[in-house]
Scaffold this motif. Structure first.
Motif, short mmCIF file in Angstrom:
data_model
loop_
_atom_site.label_atom_id
_atom_site.label_comp_id
_atom_site.label_asym_id
_atom_site.label_seq_id
_atom_site.Cartn_x
_atom_site.Cartn_y
_atom_site.Cartn_z
N ALA A 320 52.22 32.63 43.82
CA ALA A 320 52.01 32.92 42.32
C ALA A 320 50.76 33.42 42.25
N ILE A 321 49.55 33.06 42.84
CA ILE A 321 48.21 33.47 42.68
C ILE A 321 48.31 35.02 43.06
N LEU A 322 48.93 35.41 44.10
CA LEU A 322 49.03 36.95 44.42
C LEU A 322 49.71 37.77 43.42
N ARG A 323 50.72 36.88 42.96
CA ARG A 323 51.50 37.72 41.83
C ARG A 323 50.46 38.07 40.82
N SER A 324 50.06 37.05 40.42
CA SER A 324 49.04 37.08 39.03
C SER A 324 47.99 37.97 39.25
N LEU A 325 47.68 38.16 40.41
CA LEU A 325 46.56 39.39 40.72
C LEU A 325 47.25 40.74 40.57
N GLY A 326 48.56 40.79 40.54
CA GLY A 326 49.08 42.06 40.61
C GLY A 326 50.00 42.42 41.84
N ALA A 327 50.09 41.38 42.71
CA ALA A 327 50.62 41.77 43.82
C ALA A 327 52.20 42.09 43.31
N ARG B 78 55.42 48.92 38.00
CA ARG B 78 54.60 49.40 37.02
C ARG B 78 53.87 48.31 36.30
N ARG B 79 54.78 47.25 36.06
CA ARG B 79 54.30 46.02 35.32
C ARG B 79 53.15 45.30 36.08
N ASP B 80 53.57 45.21 37.34
CA ASP B 80 52.75 44.47 38.20
C ASP B 80 51.35 45.26 38.31
N LYS B 81 51.51 46.48 38.53
CA LYS B 81 50.14 47.31 38.57
C LYS B 81 49.24 47.27 37.24
N PHE B 82 50.16 47.37 36.17
CA PHE B 82 49.44 47.30 34.84
C PHE B 82 48.73 45.86 34.57
N ARG B 83 49.48 44.80 35.24
CA ARG B 83 48.68 43.53 35.24
C ARG B 83 47.41 43.57 35.95
N ALA B 84 47.71 44.03 37.33
CA ALA B 84 46.40 44.20 38.25
C ALA B 84 45.31 44.84 37.53
N ASP B 85 45.56 45.94 36.62
CA ASP B 85 44.42 46.64 36.36
C ASP B 85 43.87 46.24 34.91
N ILE B 107 36.71 38.76 45.07
CA ILE B 107 37.06 40.45 44.92
C ILE B 107 38.38 40.76 45.28
N LEU B 108 38.99 39.45 45.29
CA LEU B 108 40.62 40.06 45.67
C LEU B 108 41.51 40.86 44.60
N PRO B 109 41.20 40.79 43.37
CA PRO B 109 41.82 41.52 42.45
C PRO B 109 41.50 43.03 42.73
N CYS B 110 40.37 43.33 43.07
CA CYS B 110 40.02 44.92 43.76
C CYS B 110 40.94 45.41 44.47
N HIS B 111 41.60 44.20 45.51
CA HIS B 111 42.61 44.78 46.62
C HIS B 111 44.08 45.17 45.86
N PHE B 112 43.94 44.70 44.65
CA PHE B 112 45.41 45.19 44.04
C PHE B 112 45.08 46.34 42.90
N SER B 113 43.99 46.37 42.44
CA SER B 113 43.74 47.46 41.46
C SER B 113 42.44 48.40 41.66
N ALA B 164 38.56 36.64 37.39
CA ALA B 164 39.42 37.18 36.49
C ALA B 164 38.56 38.27 35.59
N LEU B 165 36.85 37.97 35.77
CA LEU B 165 36.05 39.20 35.03
C LEU B 165 35.91 40.37 35.94
N ILE B 166 36.15 40.25 37.15
CA ILE B 166 35.66 41.42 38.18
C ILE B 166 36.14 42.44 37.77
N GLY B 167 35.65 43.79 37.62
CA GLY B 167 36.28 44.89 37.31
C GLY B 167 36.71 45.17 35.86
N GLN B 168 36.05 44.28 35.02
CA GLN B 168 36.14 44.27 33.59
C GLN B 168 37.44 44.57 33.26
#
Lengths: 418, 233
Positions: A320-327, B78-85, B107-113, B164-168
């Motif tokens: 779920a965490i990975l999904r929330s981050l956009g995985a 695309r929705r998953d990508k949009f969420r990541a971005d 820094i994990l979100p930067c891996h997805f976006s 949540a805040l990294i990458g604004q």
């Protein structure tokens, strides 16, 4: 980062994961070990005798002839007369012959009468000649040369006196105790039936049977060991003979000549062909062992599947965490697929390492205790294919948890409560 | 020109297995840089709304526009990508991957976006920026290389904020992030959160049942007041 996630996530669950890897490794090393020993056994078996072009004996089956002449198992149905032996030995195509005479034993080990030709021409394995670890070949009538295992198991040294028993029983009541033999040489280990044979000269066999007939001592007739030497010790017959040809091209020609020999019913067999035929009888068990080991590998992989599926529930939060981050769901799918493949890969590599270690430990033991030489290289090309199949199978099984996680990651919201 | 970060209109949602409407929102808008407090008791459809806002599920009827993009019309990937971005999420608890250290979690979100990654790289290395954010949230550098599980809940929640805040990202969604915290930690946490959100010019939707927190925000809305008359909750 993807692979870091895979590795760190696996490491985070290391106790169950390591057990899974271990069970795969053990099953893989079992499979490799069985396959290796099977190949080695077949290889060493089919090379029990080499460099001999034909084996000649009384007419029976080729496996039977091979069993008694090479493996010292069972008995000859009939003998070859000395005249026939001499006539065949003089054939122009023949380079050398080894006459052998069987029928007696010493404490359960077969006694074989032969000539110096045996030590000169007999080959085993990759055309290796027989070699002496102690002493030398027999010279006198009452000299004996022991195979490696005979000397080792009975604790005999050169100069040891031995009594030959009539017949083949381990506990024989009819002994040739009036004519003891002296050990003059001990052979090096060969890993073949030679190790379990007591070799004496044809004259020696003849000498101990001078005062015997039809398997029993002739009552009233006593010929001492010294007196026996004064008799003509040329044998009347031999059990079988091994033949080396000048040119292999003549093999079938000579085989036909012997098979069609007029004076007595003889047969000549090609040892290589007969050995393969004999091996096929054993190969059923060999294949059975291989199938069992393959099943153990499947069991190991099923264990992995169980661990991965059981782990899915604890990992709902992680997913779920990975999904929330956009995985994407595909990312989650791949994460689990790679995990299964990585487990199988590590398991296989560890299994290979394990079998190398095991072999290096048992190799010297097999050589010193059993005179068996096995190669230390357990990986054949076929096994590389098999390992590839194992990893593919793991990937196939990995589809199950991966698809479960994939479907779940589509359905589950972001706020899974665990 | 749509100035709203979030713009929901005539939204209706029910689960595939059950035709009863579980969510019915005639209109909801969140402006740029706005701090919205969304209050509702449990069972009021908050969680469903969050799944819809983040594109995990799509509306059965109506539209959700985030930064002008109708996310219901996007394909799943695309929705998953949009969420990541564009969206940073903070949950009640267990926000962090237990096997990653603090810095890697941030820094994990930067891996997805790539978008967020590039924004970070414009300011320095991933590690440096992560440290800067953690520092501004009052997290000591002795914690950075610890596993997430070795930290207190309060520390974990602040790390979740940093992530949540990294990458604004333009929108921060916080789902009862204070429910596992005690009174003192909670107030400190909210102040830090809102200050950081203001620093990055993001909007925030803060969901909670605890009305006492509402005064920290620009605006508060009760989720039930968004509903049309025919909604069944």
């Amino acid at each position: 980062m993807f692979f870091r996630l895979v590795i760190l996530s696996l490491w985070n669950r290391r106790s169950s994961i390591l057990l899974t890897i271990l069970s795969i490794a053990i099953s893989v090393s079992l499979l490799l070990g069985v396959d290796h020993l099977r190949r080695q056994a077949k290889d060493s078996f089919t090379k029990t005798v080499s460099g001999v072009d034909l084996i000649v004996g009384a007419r029976s089956g080729q496996v039977n002839l091979l069993l008694y002449s090479v493996f010292r198992i069972g008995n000859a149905t009939n003998n070859i007369s000395w005249e026939s032996y001499q006539e065949i030995a003089e054939n122009k195509n023949i380079a050398w012959t080894i006459p052998i005479s069987l029928g007696d034993s010493h404490k359960g080990f077969r006694v074989m009468g032969t000539t110096q030709s045996y030590f000169d021409h007999y080959r085993f394995g990759d055309k290796q000649p027989l070699a002496f670890s102690k002493g030398e070949s027999f010279k006198g009538v009452y000299d004996a040369v022991l195979g490696y295992s005979v000397a080792k198991e009975l604790g005999y040294q050169v100069e040891q006196k031995i009594i030959i028993s009539h017949g083949l029983g381990k506990v024989s009541f009819s002994k040739h105790d009036d004519k003891p033999f002296t050990v003059v040489g001990i052979l090096q280990a060969t890993g073949t039936p030679v190790d379990r044979t007591v070799h004496v000269s044809l004259a020696g066999i003849e000498a101990i049977h001078l005062d015997w007939q039809q398997g029993v001592k002739i009552p009233g007739l006593v010929i001492s060991a010294e007196d026996a030497l004064k008799h003509d010790l040329t044998p009347a017959s031999i059990t079988a003979m091994m033949v080396g040809l000048k040119s292999k091209i003549a093999t079938f020609k000579l085989q036909r000549y012997i098979n069609e020999y007029r004076k007595e019913p003889l047969m000549a067999v090609l040892p290589g062909v007969a050995l393969v035929e004999l091996w096929q009888i054993v190969s059923v068990i060999e294949n059975l062992l291989l199938i069992i080991s393959a099943m153990v590998v499947v069991a190991g992989l099923t264990g992995m599947l169980t661990t991965l599926i059981a782990g899915l529930n604890e990992r709902r939060r992680e997913i779920a965490i990975l999904r929330s981050l956009g995985a994407q769901p595909l990312y989650v799918f791949l994460l689990l697929m790679i995990e299964a493949v990585v487990l199988a890969l590590i398991g296989c590599l560890l299994g290979v390492a394990l079998i190398f270690v095991l072999l290096s430990i048992i190799k010297p033991i097999l050589v010193t205790e059993y005179g068996l030489f096995i190669s230390a290289m357990p990986i054949s090309l076929e096994m590389v294919y098999v390992l590839t199949i194992i990893i593919s199978l793991a990937a196939l099984l990995g589809l199950i948890p991966s698809l479960i996680a994939y479907k779940r990651s589509l359905k589950d919201g972001l706020t899974v409560k665990v | 020109m749509n100035l709203n970060t979030v713009s929901v209109s005539s939204l209706k949602f029910h689960w595939q297995s059950n035709p009863d409407w579980v969510l019915n929102i005639s209109s909801l808008a969140v402006k740029q840089k706005e701090k919205l407090f969304l209050q509702g008791p449990s069972g009021s459809g908050k969680t469903t709304l969050l799944d819809l806002l983040t594109g995990i599920h799509v509306p059965v009827q109506g539209t959700i526009k985030i930064l002008g993009t109708d996310i219901g019309s996007l394909k799943t990937t695309r929705r998953d990508k949009f969420r990541a971005d564009h969206i940073g999420l903070i949950f009640q608890q267990f926000n962090l991957l237990p096997y990653l250290n603090v810095i890697d979690n941030v820094i994990l979100p930067c891996h997805f976006s790539d978008k967020r990654k590039n924004k970070v790289l414009a300011q320095g290395t991933l590690h440096k920026v992560a440290v800067k954010i953690l520092d501004s949230l009052g997290l000591d550098d002795s914690l950075y290389h610890r596993q997430a599980t070795q930290l207190s809940v309060g520390q974990q929640q602040r790390i979740a904020v940093a992530r949540a805040l990294i990458g604004q990202p333009e929108l921060i969604i916080a789902d009862e992030p204070t429910s596992a915290l005690d009174q003192d930690t909670r107030d400190v946490f909210i102040k830090l959160l809102l200050k950081s959100v203001a620093d990055t010019d993001s909007s925030i939707v803060f969901v909670s049942h605890d009305k006492s927190l509402a005064h920290y925000f620009d605006r508060q809305i009760n989720i039930n007041s968004l509903a049309n008359e025919d909604v069944e909750i």
